[in-house]
Design a protein around this motif. Structure first.
Motif, mmCIF file in Angstrom:
data_model
loop_
_atom_site.group_PDB
_atom_site.id
_atom_site.type_symbol
_atom_site.label_atom_id
_atom_site.label_comp_id
_atom_site.label_asym_id
_atom_site.label_seq_id
_atom_site.Cartn_x
_atom_site.Cartn_y
_atom_site.Cartn_z
ATOM 1 N N ALA A 292 26.098 -20.696 5.039
ATOM 2 C CA ALA A 292 25.691 -22.104 5.103
ATOM 3 C C ALA A 292 24.228 -22.270 4.726
ATOM 4 C CB ALA A 292 25.950 -22.650 6.502
ATOM 5 N N ILE A 293 23.379 -21.402 5.253
ATOM 6 C CA ILE A 293 21.950 -21.464 4.924
ATOM 7 C C ILE A 293 21.728 -21.249 3.432
ATOM 8 C CG2 ILE A 293 19.730 -20.293 5.289
ATOM 9 C CD1 ILE A 293 20.750 -19.727 8.192
ATOM 10 N N ASP A 294 22.508 -20.351 2.851
ATOM 11 C CA ASP A 294 22.403 -20.076 1.419
ATOM 12 C C ASP A 294 22.888 -21.254 0.580
ATOM 13 O OD1 ASP A 294 22.055 -18.539 -0.978
ATOM 14 O OD2 ASP A 294 24.182 -18.035 -0.934
ATOM 15 N N ALA A 295 23.951 -21.923 1.031
ATOM 16 C CA ALA A 295 24.624 -22.928 0.204
ATOM 17 C C ALA A 295 23.990 -24.310 0.256
ATOM 18 C CB ALA A 295 26.091 -23.031 0.616
ATOM 19 N N VAL A 296 23.182 -24.595 1.279
ATOM 20 C CA VAL A 296 22.589 -25.929 1.384
ATOM 21 C C VAL A 296 21.382 -26.019 0.448
ATOM 22 C CG1 VAL A 296 21.007 -25.383 3.293
ATOM 23 C CG2 VAL A 296 21.911 -27.715 3.047
ATOM 24 N N ARG A 297 21.176 -27.200 -0.112
ATOM 25 C CA ARG A 297 20.028 -27.370 -1.019
ATOM 26 C C ARG A 297 18.738 -27.421 -0.226
ATOM 27 N NH1 ARG A 297 17.965 -32.380 -0.245
ATOM 28 N NH2 ARG A 297 19.339 -34.179 0.006
#
Length: 388
Positions: A292-297
């Protein structure tokens, strides 16, 4: 009466236990007509055993018919049909007044939030709703009255799934016309995705289980395979990532071998030692949260609705800070969201597809088989309802 009781890791049984009785003036007794197995129950089934006692009655997603009320319960009468929120809240303390029923100061114990039905010593060790009858504390406030004559499957999700999903979407703060990624397509992820879609967001959803992806796709959700997370979401969002990401998985995500080993080792210790270790140095499987941390802008919002319990989880603070990510999380405040959900639940066209969520409806007597099936994701199990 018959009830689902805990006896150890992956050991639940249906046993005869005493019927509940009125204990306080604000209690009610409800005859349960439908109850459900929640993904959170699987944490009790697998890793949270140190906080349970043999014979504890499980379950926090019940509905049924009022049988008896205490003298201070003026809002209910025998024969009323009700859904029981999983939070046990008083409705009048500082926290309840602010719509934070999951933090009710009247029922919280052990330094944790409000008491929860059937959810361990951490949350009050209150007997749960996977039973023929349920004692409902704070019944002057908690139960949600619903009309007779419609299927239980239309309303049962007001106990947990729908308020939790709506809170996940609200906390995600999706900008108008924006994109939200939902990680995990269990019941909460399914409904979070549908609510976000209904509100006009573009929804990308990730799950390793084909049946769960297929269900989401039936409701207009763009689905991705487990291995397509950060890069795949950036590929679909002009290289930036999703405006918002909802982590609907929690502490038992696939992968995270270190966290899994830590959870397994803890389960081998005596309960008193294991509880202390959980409360001071517990480690979760963080695969979903890291994705999630990786995928959020950059500048986006992360909404964590999957349950976590670790006290020493290693978080990538540099990334969180550098990307300027906003994070909101916590147990759902069920009564806070009921008014907003009723139009969806009562709509004749069923816009959220409430009757396309339960994949299995079984007698209460088959609860042990149902738990095993749900945990192992066998036979396409996504949501299991039990009928006492």
């Amino acid at each position: 009466m018959q009830a689902v009781t805990w006896h150890g890791k992956r050991d639940v049984r249906v046993e005869n236990v005493p019927e509940p009785e009125i204990q306080a003036s604000t209690d009610a007794i409800v005859r349960v007509t439908t109850t459900a197995i929640c993904g959170s129950d699987l944490h009790l089934y697998e890793v949270l055993g140190p906080f349970l006692q043999e014979g504890d009655i499980l379950g926090h997603e019940p509905m049924g018919i009022v049988e008896e009320v205490g003298p201070d319960v003026k809002n209910l009468v025998p024969g009323d049909r009700v859904v029981i929120p999983f939070n046990i809240a008083c409705g009048s303390c500082y926290m309840c007044d602010r719509g934070l029923q999951s933090q009710c100061e009247t029922t919280q114990v052990n330094g944790c939030g409000a008491a929860i039905f059937g959810y361990s010593k951490l949350y009050g060790q209150v007997p749960g709703g996977q039973a023929e009858f349920l004692r409902v504390p704070q019944a002057h406030y908690g139960p949600v009255k619903i009309p007779h004559g419609t299927p239980d499957e239309r309303f049962i999700y007001l106990s947990d799934v729908l308020p939790t999903a709506l809170q996940a979407v609200e906390y995600a703060d999706i900008p108008e016309g924006g994109t939200v990624a939902v990680l995990g397509l269990g019941p909460i992820g399914q409904m979070s995705a549908r609510i976000a879609r209904e509100r006009g967001a573009r929804v990308l959803a990730v799950d390793p289980v084909a049946e769960r992806r297929d269900m989401a796709a039936r409701h207009g959700i763009e689905v991705l395979d487990e291995n397509e997370v950060g890069d795949a979401i950036r590929d679909r969002t002009e290289g930036r990532g999703a405006d918002s990401v909802i982590d609907a998985v929690g502490m038992e995500a696939h992968g995270s071998p270190g966290g899994k080993l830590a959870q397994q080792l803890t389960s081998l210790l005596p309960d008193a030692v294991a509880r202390k270790l959980f409360e001071t140095a517990g480690v979760d499987r963080l695969g979903a949260l890291l994705n999630a941390i990786d995928a959020v802008r950059r500048g986006g919002t992360l909404s964590v609705i999957g349950v976590y319990g670790g006290m020493a989880d290693p978080l990538p603070m540099l990334t969180l800070f550098d990307k300027q990510i906003q994070v909101r999380m916590g147990q759902a405040n069920v009564k806070r969201w009921i008014h907003d959900l009723m139009p969806y639940v009562n709509a004749e066209n069923d816009p959220l597809g409430l009757q396309d969520l339960a994949t299995h409806t079984l007698p209460l007597a088959q609860a042990p088989e149902a738990y095993e099936m749900f945990q192992k994701k066998r036979d396409g199990a996504i949501k299991v309802l039990l009928k006492p």
